[in-house]
Scaffold this motif. Structure first.
Motif, PDB file in Angstrom:
ATOM      1  N   SER A 232       1.024  -1.273   0.235  1.00 18.07           N
ATOM      2  CA  SER A 232      -0.321  -0.336   0.062  1.00 18.07           C
ATOM      3  C   SER A 232       0.483   1.160  -0.359  1.00 18.07           C
TER       4      SER A 232
ATOM      5  N   ALA B  73       1.372   1.816  -3.810  1.00 17.68           N
ATOM      6  CA  ALA B  73       0.377   1.470  -4.599  1.00 17.68           C
ATOM      7  C   ALA B  73       0.227   3.056  -5.293  1.00 17.68           C
ATOM      8  N   GLU B  74       0.345   4.239  -5.343  1.00 20.61           N
ATOM      9  CA  GLU B  74       0.761   5.207  -5.626  1.00 20.61           C
ATOM     10  C   GLU B  74       1.807   5.268  -7.596  1.00 20.61           C
ATOM     11  N   VAL B  75       3.067   5.496  -6.713  1.00 19.69           N
ATOM     12  CA  VAL B  75       4.214   5.161  -7.417  1.00 19.69           C
ATOM     13  C   VAL B  75       4.197   3.879  -8.301  1.00 19.69           C
TER      14      VAL B  75
ATOM     15  N   VAL C  76       1.078   2.330  -9.508  1.00 16.53           N
ATOM     16  CA  VAL C  76      -0.228   2.189  -9.984  1.00 16.53           C
ATOM     17  C   VAL C  76      -0.415   0.570  -9.817  1.00 16.53           C
TER      18      VAL C  76
ATOM     19  N   LYS D  11      -2.966  -0.870  -8.175  1.00 15.48           N
ATOM     20  CA  LYS D  11      -4.507  -1.679  -8.861  1.00 15.48           C
ATOM     21  C   LYS D  11      -4.019  -2.125 -10.594  1.00 15.48           C
ATOM     22  N   GLU D  12      -3.611  -1.292 -11.331  1.00 18.56           N
ATOM     23  CA  GLU D  12      -2.983  -1.609 -12.133  1.00 18.56           C
ATOM     24  C   GLU D  12      -2.022  -3.007 -12.667  1.00 18.56           C
TER      25      GLU D  12
ATOM     26  N   SER E 250      11.187   3.710  -7.302  1.00 18.17           N
ATOM     27  CA  SER E 250      11.390   4.237  -6.505  1.00 18.17           C
ATOM     28  C   SER E 250      12.526   3.856  -5.764  1.00 18.17           C
TER      29      SER E 250
ATOM     30  N   PHE F  33       8.873   6.755  -1.380  1.00 17.76           N
ATOM     31  CA  PHE F  33       7.986   6.700  -2.775  1.00 17.76           C
ATOM     32  C   PHE F  33       7.580   8.158  -3.297  1.00 17.76           C
ATOM     33  N   LYS F  34       8.924   8.236  -4.178  1.00 16.30           N
ATOM     34  CA  LYS F  34       9.033   9.026  -4.875  1.00 16.30           C
ATOM     35  C   LYS F  34       9.821   8.696  -6.164  1.00 16.30           C
TER      36      LYS F  34
END
Length: 121
Positions: free
Chosen positions: A18, A21-23, A25, A27-28, A71, A75-76
């Motif tokens: 989690s 998750a954003e860096v 993606v 969920k994809e 990354s 989380f960058k």
């Protein structure tokens, strides 16, 4: 062209997914993609670089793997794996399947307690 070597220490543990998750993606995340902890890099390796072999405990496997995202612990997102850095990277296996030896790497939440290394070339 010089072989670029990158030591892989393990997979991303589900308990820390989690955080990335954003860096990445996540969920994809496709079935042929995996996020791995990478040891110190001896090279600047740009996103999009293709690796053609995986060596694990002296055994070499042919593969077609692409560096998709990079990354680090804060989380960058990076455009490349920087020389001398430990990173967390998303890879895509272009031939479709993630090799079983890669799937069996230890699940880690950091770089401590590493027992195995996987070398990509």
């Amino acid at each position: 062209m010089e072989h670029i070597r990158l030591n892989i220490e393990g997979r991303l543990k589900p308990t820390v997914e989690s955080l990335f998750a954003e860096v990445f993606v996540l969920k994809e995340l496709k079935p042929n993609e995996i996020v791995l902890f990478c040891s110190f890099s001896g090279y600047n390796i740009p996103v999009g670089h293709r690796f053609s072999e995986i060596s694990h405990k002296g055994v070499t496997y042919k593969c077609n793997m692409v560096l998709k995202a990079v990354s680090q612990q804060f989380f960058k997102p990076f455009d490349e794996i920087p020389y001398g850095w430990k990173t967390i990277c998303k890879f895509e296996f272009s031939d479709g399947e993630i090799p079983d030896d890669v799937k069996k790497l230890p699940a880690l939440d950091g770089w401590a307690y590493v027992n195995e290394n996987l070398v990509f070339q």
